[in-house]
Scaffold this active site. Sequence first.
Site, PDB file in Angstrom:
ATOM      1  N   HIS A 256      35.815  13.861  50.218  1.00  8.66           N
ATOM      2  CA  HIS A 256      35.072  14.469  49.060  1.00  8.66           C
ATOM      3  C   HIS A 256      35.335  14.018  47.741  1.00  8.66           C
ATOM      4  O   HIS A 256      35.290  14.569  46.898  1.00  8.66           O
ATOM      5  CB  HIS A 256      34.820  16.078  49.232  1.00  8.66           C
ATOM      6  CG  HIS A 256      34.415  16.704  50.445  1.00  8.66           C
ATOM      7  ND1 HIS A 256      33.165  16.442  50.640  1.00  8.66           N
ATOM      8  CD2 HIS A 256      34.856  17.164  51.442  1.00  8.66           C
ATOM      9  CE1 HIS A 256      32.902  17.020  51.811  1.00  8.66           C
ATOM     10  NE2 HIS A 256      33.912  17.424  52.355  1.00  8.66           N
TER      11      HIS A 256
ATOM     12  N   TRP B  65      66.573  26.137  26.065  1.00  9.19           N
ATOM     13  CA  TRP B  65      65.718  25.451  26.471  1.00  9.19           C
ATOM     14  C   TRP B  65      64.450  25.383  25.414  1.00  9.19           C
ATOM     15  O   TRP B  65      63.759  26.500  25.210  1.00  9.19           O
ATOM     16  CB  TRP B  65      65.206  25.953  27.803  1.00  9.19           C
ATOM     17  CG  TRP B  65      64.557  24.964  28.582  1.00  9.19           C
ATOM     18  CD1 TRP B  65      64.662  23.961  29.515  1.00  9.19           C
ATOM     19  CD2 TRP B  65      62.981  25.215  28.850  1.00  9.19           C
ATOM     20  NE1 TRP B  65      63.540  23.356  30.038  1.00  9.19           N
ATOM     21  CE2 TRP B  65      62.558  24.262  29.846  1.00  9.19           C
ATOM     22  CE3 TRP B  65      62.194  26.126  28.582  1.00  9.19           C
ATOM     23  CZ2 TRP B  65      61.255  24.203  30.198  1.00  9.19           C
ATOM     24  CZ3 TRP B  65      60.683  26.207  28.791  1.00  9.19           C
ATOM     25  CH2 TRP B  65      60.403  24.954  29.614  1.00  9.19           C
TER      26      TRP B  65
ATOM     27  N   LYS C 299      57.649  19.153  45.232  1.00 16.67           N
ATOM     28  CA  LYS C 299      59.189  18.686  45.448  1.00 16.67           C
ATOM     29  C   LYS C 299      59.249  17.191  45.033  1.00 16.67           C
ATOM     30  O   LYS C 299      60.020  16.984  44.139  1.00 16.67           O
ATOM     31  CB  LYS C 299      59.668  19.034  46.844  1.00 16.67           C
ATOM     32  CG  LYS C 299      59.722  20.030  47.390  1.00 16.67           C
ATOM     33  CD  LYS C 299      60.965  20.869  46.675  1.00 16.67           C
ATOM     34  CE  LYS C 299      60.655  21.696  45.609  1.00 16.67           C
ATOM     35  NZ  LYS C 299      60.302  23.310  45.673  1.00 16.67           N
TER      36      LYS C 299
ATOM     37  N   CYS D 175      66.635  29.583  28.817  1.00 11.10           N
ATOM     38  CA  CYS D 175      67.854  30.152  27.917  1.00 11.10           C
ATOM     39  C   CYS D 175      68.695  30.902  28.508  1.00 11.10           C
ATOM     40  O   CYS D 175      68.053  31.700  29.222  1.00 11.10           O
ATOM     41  CB  CYS D 175      67.059  30.603  26.638  1.00 11.10           C
ATOM     42  SG  CYS D 175      65.974  29.412  25.737  1.00 11.10           S
TER      43      CYS D 175
ATOM     44  N   GLU E 113      53.763  22.212  48.754  1.00 11.39           N
ATOM     45  CA  GLU E 113      54.896  22.157  48.245  1.00 11.39           C
ATOM     46  C   GLU E 113      55.808  20.733  48.585  1.00 11.39           C
ATOM     47  O   GLU E 113      56.401  20.527  47.707  1.00 11.39           O
ATOM     48  CB  GLU E 113      55.845  23.370  49.282  1.00 11.39           C
ATOM     49  CG  GLU E 113      57.125  23.246  49.231  1.00 11.39           C
ATOM     50  CD  GLU E 113      57.729  23.926  47.881  1.00 11.39           C
ATOM     51  OE1 GLU E 113      57.004  24.107  46.954  1.00 11.39           O
ATOM     52  OE2 GLU E 113      58.846  23.910  47.814  1.00 11.39           O
TER      53      GLU E 113
ATOM     54  N   ASN F 109      66.188  34.434  23.436  1.00 11.11           N
ATOM     55  CA  ASN F 109      65.337  34.039  24.688  1.00 11.11           C
ATOM     56  C   ASN F 109      64.176  34.645  24.446  1.00 11.11           C
ATOM     57  O   ASN F 109      63.847  35.794  24.099  1.00 11.11           O
ATOM     58  CB  ASN F 109      66.144  34.486  25.979  1.00 11.11           C
ATOM     59  CG  ASN F 109      67.526  33.877  26.496  1.00 11.11           C
ATOM     60  OD1 ASN F 109      67.991  33.003  25.701  1.00 11.11           O
ATOM     61  ND2 ASN F 109      68.005  34.372  27.349  1.00 11.11           N
ATOM     62  N   GLY F 110      63.193  33.974  24.744  1.00 10.95           N
ATOM     63  CA  GLY F 110      61.670  34.174  24.899  1.00 10.95           C
ATOM     64  C   GLY F 110      60.997  33.547  23.811  1.00 10.95           C
ATOM     65  O   GLY F 110      61.378  32.670  23.114  1.00 10.95           O
TER      66      GLY F 110
ATOM     67  N   LYS G  38      65.523  26.569  35.834  1.00  9.55           N
ATOM     68  CA  LYS G  38      65.840  27.221  37.228  1.00  9.55           C
ATOM     69  C   LYS G  38      64.977  28.697  36.971  1.00  9.55           C
ATOM     70  O   LYS G  38      64.056  28.951  37.813  1.00  9.55           O
ATOM     71  CB  LYS G  38      67.145  27.554  37.277  1.00  9.55           C
ATOM     72  CG  LYS G  38      67.238  28.232  38.599  1.00  9.55           C
ATOM     73  CD  LYS G  38      66.947  27.326  39.858  1.00  9.55           C
ATOM     74  CE  LYS G  38      66.780  28.013  41.274  1.00  9.55           C
ATOM     75  NZ  LYS G  38      65.988  27.165  42.026  1.00  9.55           N
TER      76      LYS G  38
ATOM     77  N   GLU H 143      58.550  16.997  41.116  1.00 13.51           N
ATOM     78  CA  GLU H 143      59.581  17.536  40.480  1.00 13.51           C
ATOM     79  C   GLU H 143      60.813  16.792  40.148  1.00 13.51           C
ATOM     80  O   GLU H 143      61.282  16.733  39.147  1.00 13.51           O
ATOM     81  CB  GLU H 143      60.083  18.841  41.078  1.00 13.51           C
ATOM     82  CG  GLU H 143      59.458  19.971  40.588  1.00 13.51           C
ATOM     83  CD  GLU H 143      59.966  21.426  41.315  1.00 13.51           C
ATOM     84  OE1 GLU H 143      60.058  21.450  42.566  1.00 13.51           O
ATOM     85  OE2 GLU H 143      60.426  22.327  40.863  1.00 13.51           O
TER      86      GLU H 143
ATOM     87  N   ARG I  88      70.371  26.661  34.990  1.00  8.57           N
ATOM     88  CA  ARG I  88      69.394  27.023  35.125  1.00  8.57           C
ATOM     89  C   ARG I  88      68.565  25.892  34.153  1.00  8.57           C
ATOM     90  O   ARG I  88      67.440  26.086  34.014  1.00  8.57           O
ATOM     91  CB  ARG I  88      69.405  28.314  34.163  1.00  8.57           C
ATOM     92  CG  ARG I  88      69.831  29.358  34.867  1.00  8.57           C
ATOM     93  CD  ARG I  88      69.644  30.678  34.122  1.00  8.57           C
ATOM     94  NE  ARG I  88      69.874  31.758  35.126  1.00  8.57           N
ATOM     95  CZ  ARG I  88      69.339  32.922  35.185  1.00  8.57           C
ATOM     96  NH1 ARG I  88      68.345  33.072  34.277  1.00  8.57           N
ATOM     97  NH2 ARG I  88      69.500  33.658  35.926  1.00  8.57           N
TER      98      ARG I  88
HETATM   99  C1  F6R Z   1      59.620  24.570  42.198  1.00 14.64           C
HETATM  100  C2  F6R Z   1      60.350  25.920  41.470  1.00 14.64           C
HETATM  101  C3  F6R Z   1      59.357  26.616  40.858  1.00 14.64           C
HETATM  102  C4  F6R Z   1      59.376  28.024  40.990  1.00 14.64           C
HETATM  103  C5  F6R Z   1      58.697  28.984  40.121  1.00 14.64           C
HETATM  104  C6  F6R Z   1      58.822  30.342  40.259  1.00 14.64           C
HETATM  105  O1  F6R Z   1      60.803  24.034  42.843  1.00 14.64           O
HETATM  106  O2  F6R Z   1      61.491  26.331  41.859  1.00 14.64           O
HETATM  107  O3  F6R Z   1      57.984  26.379  40.887  1.00 14.64           O
HETATM  108  O4  F6R Z   1      59.179  28.516  42.327  1.00 14.64           O
HETATM  109  O5  F6R Z   1      59.189  28.636  38.708  1.00 14.64           O
HETATM  110  O6  F6R Z   1      60.114  30.834  40.190  1.00 14.64           O
HETATM  111  P1  F6R Z   1      60.561  32.270  40.642  1.00 14.64           P
HETATM  112  O7  F6R Z   1      60.419  32.095  42.376  1.00 14.64           O
HETATM  113  O8  F6R Z   1      61.749  32.522  40.485  1.00 14.64           O
HETATM  114  O9  F6R Z   1      59.450  33.330  40.270  1.00 14.64           O
END
Ligand code: F6R
Length: 605
Positions: free
Chosen positions: A501, A74, A482, A2, A478, A99-100, A600, A485, A27
């Site tokens: 295991h 959002w 990726k 948001c 990671e 927001n929230g 984001k 996602e 975002r």
């Molecule tokens: C994945 C990604 C998220 C952020 C997570 C934490 O690609 O971007 O997993 O890493 O939401 O966000 P920050 O780093 O902004 O605290």
Amino acid sequence: MCGIVGAVAQRNIVSVLLEGLRRLEYRGYDSCGVAVLGEEGPRRARSVARVTDLDEQVRESHLDGITGIAHTRWATHGAPVTDNAHPIFSKDELALVHNGIIENYESLREMLRDKGYTFVSQTDTEVIAHLVHSLYNGDLFATVREAIGQLHGAYAIAVLHKNQPHTVVGARQGSPLVVGIGNGENFLASDALALAGSTERFIFLEEGDVCELSLDGVKISDRDGYDAQREVRQVAAYGGAVELGPYRHFMQKEIFEQPRAITDTIPQADSFDPSIFGDDAQTVFGEIDNLLILACGTSSYAALTAKYWLESIAKIPTQVEIASEYRYRESVPNPKSLVVVVSQSGETADTLAALKHAQSLGHKHTLAVCNVGTSAMVRQTELSFLTHAGREIGVASTKAFTTQLVALFVLAATLAKLRGHLSAGQEADYVKQLRHLPAALNSVLALEPQIIAWSEEFSRKEHALFLGRGLHYPIALEGALKLKEISYIQAEAYPAGELKHGPLALVTEAMPVVTVAPNDALLEKLKSNIQEVRARGGQLYVFADADTKIVNDEGLHVIRMPEHYGLLSPILHVVPLQLLAYHTACARGTDVDKPRNLAKSVTVE
Ligand code: F6R
């Protein structure tokens, strides 16, 4: 996630509000809206499409005004439909954006229904609108202050009322809100970036603050209701819109920006000096005997990689916790801990709450590794290290991750030096390797055509396994994150030794097994794990350091990385995994920069 924008001016502010929403679009959001005050009360336009659609509606309905608020939503409570989009009205007299999450919204809704309010949305926001309306006494500022006393949860709000045509009131608790100071006009936003076109002077509101924007000034009160003076900061760095250039998506651009981002993040000095973390760092580092690192998602994988560095180079015990778990867990505080929060945005609600929780338990030494200098996390920690990734637009984090790794390596080397575990020769070697890193990254980026060839194959799969060992296990995590996602392929990562295991049961010809294969001390063990997969007919896709001598064979597809890069190797090995996820997602035709359901900056719990 948001976003909020608000403005009071002597000109039509609709274009300012829409431009603010555009700047927050990256975002992630699923509906948007804008409301302005007219003589009859607030008027609004809302859309479940993009801000461009909202813009068209605004033009068609000739929506204009000098006082207004706007929002990107959002969805948390209630589906992304027009009725749930903000601004939310109360009795056509008051408009509010939020927001929230309000945790006690159900009991408040019952109380307000009893008072005769009708609810037309499924949002928790509507209770705030009706609550403020029900308490309104001619002074919106005082009313909002009274109303927030009844709210439990995290929020940032902006509200306007028909009876105060030149006033916008804002309040924050747990979600960010900033005031932008103009000349004869004032603004409000959940992120200073939204106001980049309108002002460079900002007040970052503190927890519990309530503010009133009018044409000639801004009034702020603190959490106890006392008048508060807040510093006005000059922030010019927000600049104009970020251009895509020759790239297809921001994610691709950001992957290719990593050599530059890392160059900007590596400290200038030729030695590891604690002052890079803040003036008191030397004293603080001398008082601690362990680290507790708190983070979410990709940032938590940077933290996990750092644990290996911190324990092996600096010999300092390090614990990594997922922020959303730590904040609700009964833990044993240690006053000798350095609590480190790692975050791209510095506004992630779970990480911020975990930081506060750690502080409330008595941890006084705190450090933020963050990409946003003005963020709440940087403001609320004793020490900080700013990464210089630049603005990251793609929802899937790439350059923020590798710059976090650089920052955390510098932390490990600095602590190693202070604790007597780093010889002058090793220090010089580490500095040299850091300086050479951007060039090494360029040679990895040059592997893109080979990775594109693999991605065609991957785009037809529905599952994938990722394997790594030791320092490269978090890199496998990671890589899997990726891929899931942005391509929506189910991907899991395991330490390769764990395969037998359980997860080996999943291995068939249809299961691609991506393997991170550096030429480190665990290589021979990893080679045995590779054989375990081959023996079961699995298809291996191995990113192998040139000096591992792992070569193509039946069921074994290999992309040769440069020669082993020592302790900094994870920073190189994550890049082909980013590219694999990116090109697989492109081949599947997903919305790479804005993957479904994700946002984001995750400013709600
Ligand atoms: C994945 C990604 C998220 C952020 C997570 C934490 O690609 O971007 O997993 O890493 O939401 O966000 P920050 O780093 O902004 O605290």
